[in-house]
Design a protein around this motif. Structure first.
Motif, PDB file in Angstrom:
ATOM      1  N   SER A   1       0.821  -1.210   0.000  1.00  0.00           N
ATOM      2  CA  SER A   1       0.000   0.000   0.000  1.00  0.00           C
ATOM      3  C   SER A   1       0.852   1.256   0.000  1.00  0.00           C
ATOM      4  CB  SER A   1      -0.901  -0.011   1.236  1.00  0.00           C
ATOM      5  OG  SER A   1      -1.727   1.123   1.243  1.00  0.00           O
TER       6      SER A   1
ATOM      7  N   GLN B   1      -7.225   8.758   1.337  1.00  0.00           N
ATOM      8  CA  GLN B   1      -6.900   7.348   1.097  1.00  0.00           C
ATOM      9  C   GLN B   1      -8.174   6.546   1.294  1.00  0.00           C
ATOM     10  OE1 GLN B   1      -3.626   7.308   4.215  1.00  0.00           O
ATOM     11  NE2 GLN B   1      -4.632   5.405   4.782  1.00  0.00           N
TER      12      GLN B   1
ATOM     13  N   PHE C   1     -11.608  -5.785   5.605  1.00  0.00           N
ATOM     14  CA  PHE C   1     -10.260  -5.386   5.999  1.00  0.00           C
ATOM     15  C   PHE C   1     -10.330  -4.690   7.367  1.00  0.00           C
ATOM     16  CE2 PHE C   1      -6.774  -2.223   5.950  1.00  0.00           C
ATOM     17  CZ  PHE C   1      -5.733  -3.112   5.974  1.00  0.00           C
TER      18      PHE C   1
ATOM     19  N   THR D   1      -9.206  -1.808   8.878  1.00  0.00           N
ATOM     20  CA  THR D   1      -9.657  -0.416   9.064  1.00  0.00           C
ATOM     21  C   THR D   1     -11.106  -0.265   8.585  1.00  0.00           C
ATOM     22  OG1 THR D   1      -8.849   0.314   6.899  1.00  0.00           O
ATOM     23  CG2 THR D   1      -7.347   0.581   8.762  1.00  0.00           C
ATOM     24  N   THR D   2     -11.487  -1.087   7.622  1.00  0.00           N
ATOM     25  CA  THR D   2     -12.859  -1.053   7.120  1.00  0.00           C
ATOM     26  C   THR D   2     -13.804  -1.520   8.231  1.00  0.00           C
ATOM     27  OG1 THR D   2     -11.925  -1.667   4.989  1.00  0.00           O
ATOM     28  CG2 THR D   2     -14.306  -1.808   5.195  1.00  0.00           C
TER      29      THR D   2
ATOM     30  N   ASN E   1      -8.460  -9.226   0.643  1.00  0.00           N
ATOM     31  CA  ASN E   1      -7.157  -9.097   1.287  1.00  0.00           C
ATOM     32  C   ASN E   1      -7.009 -10.090   2.441  1.00  0.00           C
ATOM     33  OD1 ASN E   1      -4.774  -8.176   2.441  1.00  0.00           O
ATOM     34  ND2 ASN E   1      -5.456  -6.089   2.758  1.00  0.00           N
TER      35      ASN E   1
ATOM     36  N   ASP F   1     -15.313  -2.802  -2.144  1.00  0.00           N
ATOM     37  CA  ASP F   1     -14.083  -2.275  -1.574  1.00  0.00           C
ATOM     38  C   ASP F   1     -13.014  -2.648  -2.597  1.00  0.00           C
ATOM     39  OD1 ASP F   1     -11.764  -1.718  -0.240  1.00  0.00           O
ATOM     40  OD2 ASP F   1     -12.303  -2.741   1.615  1.00  0.00           O
TER      41      ASP F   1
ATOM     42  N   ARG G   1       1.803 -12.277   6.448  1.00  0.00           N
ATOM     43  CA  ARG G   1       1.606 -11.775   5.086  1.00  0.00           C
ATOM     44  C   ARG G   1       2.899 -11.157   4.573  1.00  0.00           C
ATOM     45  NH1 ARG G   1      -2.146  -6.669   3.378  1.00  0.00           N
ATOM     46  NH2 ARG G   1      -0.320  -5.582   4.182  1.00  0.00           N
TER      47      ARG G   1
HETATM   48  N1  F0G Z   1      -9.674  -1.867   2.034  1.00  0.00           N
HETATM   49  C1  F0G Z   1      -8.741  -2.805   1.797  1.00  0.00           C
HETATM   50  C2  F0G Z   1      -9.132  -4.094   1.158  1.00  0.00           C
HETATM   51  C3  F0G Z   1      -7.405  -2.565   2.151  1.00  0.00           C
HETATM   52  O1  F0G Z   1      -6.480  -3.510   1.915  1.00  0.00           O
HETATM   53  C4  F0G Z   1      -7.062  -1.329   2.744  1.00  0.00           C
HETATM   54  C5  F0G Z   1      -5.691  -1.047   3.144  1.00  0.00           C
HETATM   55  C6  F0G Z   1      -8.081  -0.388   2.961  1.00  0.00           C
HETATM   56  C7  F0G Z   1      -9.376  -0.688   2.581  1.00  0.00           C
HETATM   57  C8  F0G Z   1      -7.797   0.950   3.588  1.00  0.00           C
HETATM   58  O2  F0G Z   1      -7.168   1.773   2.693  1.00  0.00           O
HETATM   59  O3  F0G Z   1      -4.969   2.246   3.780  1.00  0.00           O
HETATM   60  O4  F0G Z   1      -5.795   3.614   1.860  1.00  0.00           O
HETATM   61  O5  F0G Z   1      -6.872   3.820   4.065  1.00  0.00           O
HETATM   62  N2  F0G Z   1      -4.811  -1.926   3.210  1.00  0.00           N
HETATM   63  C9  F0G Z   1      -3.394  -1.776   3.504  1.00  0.00           C
HETATM   64  C10 F0G Z   1      -2.753  -3.123   3.614  1.00  0.00           C
HETATM   65  C11 F0G Z   1      -3.068  -0.829   4.598  1.00  0.00           C
HETATM   66  O6  F0G Z   1      -1.597  -3.188   4.070  1.00  0.00           O
HETATM   67  O7  F0G Z   1      -3.358  -4.130   3.244  1.00  0.00           O
HETATM   68  P1  F0G Z   1      -6.139   2.922   3.128  1.00  0.00           P
END
Ligand code: F0G
Length: 456
Positions: free
Chosen positions: A50, A97, A123, A125-126, A185, A214, A404
Motif C-alpha cells: 500500500s 486514502q 479489511f 480499518t474497514t 485481502n 471495496d 503476510r
Molecule cells: N480496504 C482494503 C481491502 C485494504 O487492503 C485497505 C488497506 C483499505 C481498505 C484501507 O485503505 O490504507 O488507503 O486507508 N490496506 C493496507 C494493507 C493498509 O496493508 O493491506 P487505506
C-alpha cells in the motif's frame, strides 16, 4: 518461457542490510513489533503493498501537470473522466486514502445502531469504520477460504447461500449494505468471480440491499477473472473491470494499491444523486472540497495515469506472475502458504509452520520477528494479534494465523524475493526452537500498530 517485466528501471533507491547483532537489538528495542522499526533498518520491506509501489515516468511527468486550483481543478476533471470510463459510475469524489472514503460513506449508509454490513472478509480499518459508524461487520466468505490447503479459483467469493439465509431471517432495516472486497485481502489476496458478484447482486436486489465494492485491488481481481473464470479469457481487462463494477451501486477505493500512487483514495457512486450530495456534504469538513478531497492536484493527476496503467494486461501479468513465483519458491521449500497464491502477497500459514505455538502466543508474529532477525525482511502478522480483544476484553482467536508477505508493485526484483524465500526455508529447518510472544503493553483499539511484546 520467461515473461519479462514490461518496463526497465531508470531510478534506484539504495537499501542496506544491517548486521544480525544490530537487527537483534533493533527488534528488541521495537518491543518485537515490526511497525516500530525504523524503515532504514529493514532490508526488504514486505510489510504492505500500500503506497509502496514505484510510479512510472508518465506518472512523474503527470505530477508537473497538476493543477493546484482549490476549486474546479483540471486534474480533478481528468481523474473524474478516468474513473467514469473505468467504472461506468457517474459520481466521483477523491479522498486522501481508502479509509477517508469509508469515513465519508459508511455513516450515511448505517442509519441505526447495530445494522449489519455483510461482506466476504472486511479489511481491519474497514471493520473499524463500520463499528465507528455503529454498524456490525459480518464476514460471509466461502468456507474454502479458511483452509489453506484447499485449492479454489475464487477463494474470495461471498457465500451466497448464507447471504440469502441471513437476509431472509433478518428484517430489512437491520441490514445497512453489502460490501464485497476485491480481491479479498484478509483471505490472502483471493479473487471474487463475476458469477459470484452477479449472484450477490441478484440476492441483494431481491431483498432491496445496496451493494458496494471495496475496490483497492480491482485490477488484480479482473486479471484473475480473465485467467480463471470460464468464458472470460478473450475479454479485455477494462471490460471485465466495468462488468465487476456494474454489479455494485458504488465503490470505496484505496488508490495506494492498484491505483499505483503513494497516497490517494476514491469514493464513487453509480447514479444515486441524493447519496452523492450527502457524501459531498461530509467530504468537505472531513476530507476537503469536492474537487480535491484531501489530495493535491498533482496527486490526482498521478492517480488518473496510475489507474490507466493498472488495467494494462502486461503490467498485471508481470505483477501477479512475480507474486506467483515467490509463492512457488516458498512451496518448493516446504513452507505452508495459502493456496492458490493471491494477487498482492504470499500468506504463510503460521499455524502449520509453528504448530507448537498456540494462537494466543501469536505464531505469525513469532515468525515475522524471526524473519526479520534472520534476513532483515519485514512482513506483517494477520492473525490473533491483529484481531485483538472482544467487548469483554478477552483475546479473540483468529480463524487463520498468517504472516503476510506483501509485494510492492514494480519495486523489488525476483532476487529480492528469492532471498526472502530462502530465509524462510532456513527458518523452516529450525522451526521447533522458535517460541511465541506475549503482550506487555497494548492500547485499547488497533493495538497491533503500537503494542509491545516479549518472548514467552
Ligand atoms: N480496504 C482494503 C481491502 C485494504 O487492503 C485497505 C488497506 C483499505 C481498505 C484501507 O485503505 O490504507 O488507503 O486507508 N490496506 C493496507 C494493507 C493498509 O496493508 O493491506 P487505506
Amino acid at each position: 518461457m520467461v515473461r519479462p517485466e514490461p518496463y526497465r528501471i531508470k531510478m534506484v533507491e539504495p537499501i542496506r542490510l544491517i548486521s544480525r547483532e544490530e537487527r537483534e537489538r533493533r527488534i528488541a528495542e521495537a518491543g518485537y513489533n515490526l511497525f516500530a522499526l525504523r524503515a532504514e533498518d529493514v532490508f526488504i520491506d514486505l510489510l504492505t503493498d500500500s503506497g509502496t509501489g514505484a510510479m512510472s515516468d508518465a506518472q512523474w511527468a503527470a505530477l508537473l501537470r497538476g493543477d493546484e486550483s482549490y476549486a474546479g481543478s483540471r486534474s480533478f476533471s481528468r481523474l473524474q473522466e478516468t474513473v467514469r470510463e473505468l467504472t461506468g459510475y457517474r459520481y466521483v469524489l477523491p479522498t486522501h486514502q481508502g479509509r477517508g472514503a469509508e469515513h465519508v460513506l459508511f455513516p450515511l449508509l448505517i442509519t441505526r445502531p447495530g445494522q449489519l454490513v455483510i461482506g466476504n472478509l472486511h479489511f481491519d480499518t474497514t471493520r473499524a469504520h463500520i463499528q465507528l459508524a455503529g454498524g456490525r461487520p459480518v464476514d460471509l466468505v466461502i468456507p474454502e477460504a479458511y483452509d489453506t490447503t484447499v485449492d479454489h479459483p475464487f477463494k474470495g467469493n461471498l457465500d451466497v447461500d448464507r447471504l440469502e439465509a441471513l437476509l431472509k431471517s433478518t428484517p430489512r432495516d437491520a441490514v445497512a449494505f453489502i460490501l464485497v472486497t476485491v480481491t479479498c485481502n484478509s483471505a490472502g489476496g483471493q479473487p471474487v468471480s463475476l458469477a459470484n458478484l452477479r449472484a450477490v447482486r441478484a440476492v441483494a436486489d431481491k431483498y432491496g440491499v445496496p451493494v458496494f465494492l471495496d475496490a483497492a485491488r480491482f485490477a488484480e481481481n479482473a486479471y484473475f477473472i480473465k485467467m480463471r473464470e470460464p468464458g472470460y479469457a478473450g475479454r479485455s481487462i477494462p471490460s471485465i473491470v466495468k462488468e465487476m463494477f456494474s454489479y455494485a451501486d458504488g465503490l470505496t477505493m484505496s488508490a495506494k494499491k492498484d491505483g499505483l500512487v503513494n497516497i490517494g483514495g476514491l469514493l464513487a457512486l453509480r447514479d444515486d444523486e441524493d447519496l452523492f450530495r450527502r457524501c459531498q456534504a461530509r467530504l468537505v469538513p472531513f476530507e476537503g472540497f469536492p474537487t480535491y478531497g484531501g489530495l493535491a492536484g498533482r496527486d490526482m493527476e498521478a492517480l488518473a495515469e496510475g489507474l490507466r496503467e493498472a488495467v494494462d494486461e502486461d503490467h498485471l501479468a508481470a505483477r501477479i506472475g512475480q507474486v506467483e513465483r515467490f509463492g512457488r519458491w516458498l512451496e518448493e521449500a516446504g513452507v505452508p502458504v495459502q493456496r492458490p497464491i493471491g494477487g498482492h502477497a504470499v500468506y504463510v500459514d503460521a499455524k502449520r509452520f509453528l504448530p507448537h505455538v498456540p494462537p494466543h502466543q501469536f505464531p505469525a508474529q513469532a515468525l515475522a520477528v524471526e524473519l526479520y532477525r534472520e534476513a532483515g525482511v519485514r512482513g506483517v502478522e494477520v492473525g490473533s494479534f491483529l484481531l485483538g480483544r472482544d467487548e469483554e476484553g478477552r483475546q479473540q482467536t483468529a480463524p487463520m494465523e498468517f504472516l503476510r508477505l506483501a509485494v510492492p508493485r514494480r519495486t523489488y526484483t525476483d532476487n529480492h524475493l528469492r532471498y526472502a524465500a530462502e530465509a524462510l526455508e532456513r527458518i523452516m529447518a529450525r522451526r521447533d526452537a522458535i517460541g511465541g510472544f506475549r503482550i506487555v503493553y497494548e492500547p485499547p483499539v488497533l493495538r497491533h500498530f503500537t503494542a509491545h511484546l516479549a518472548p514467552v
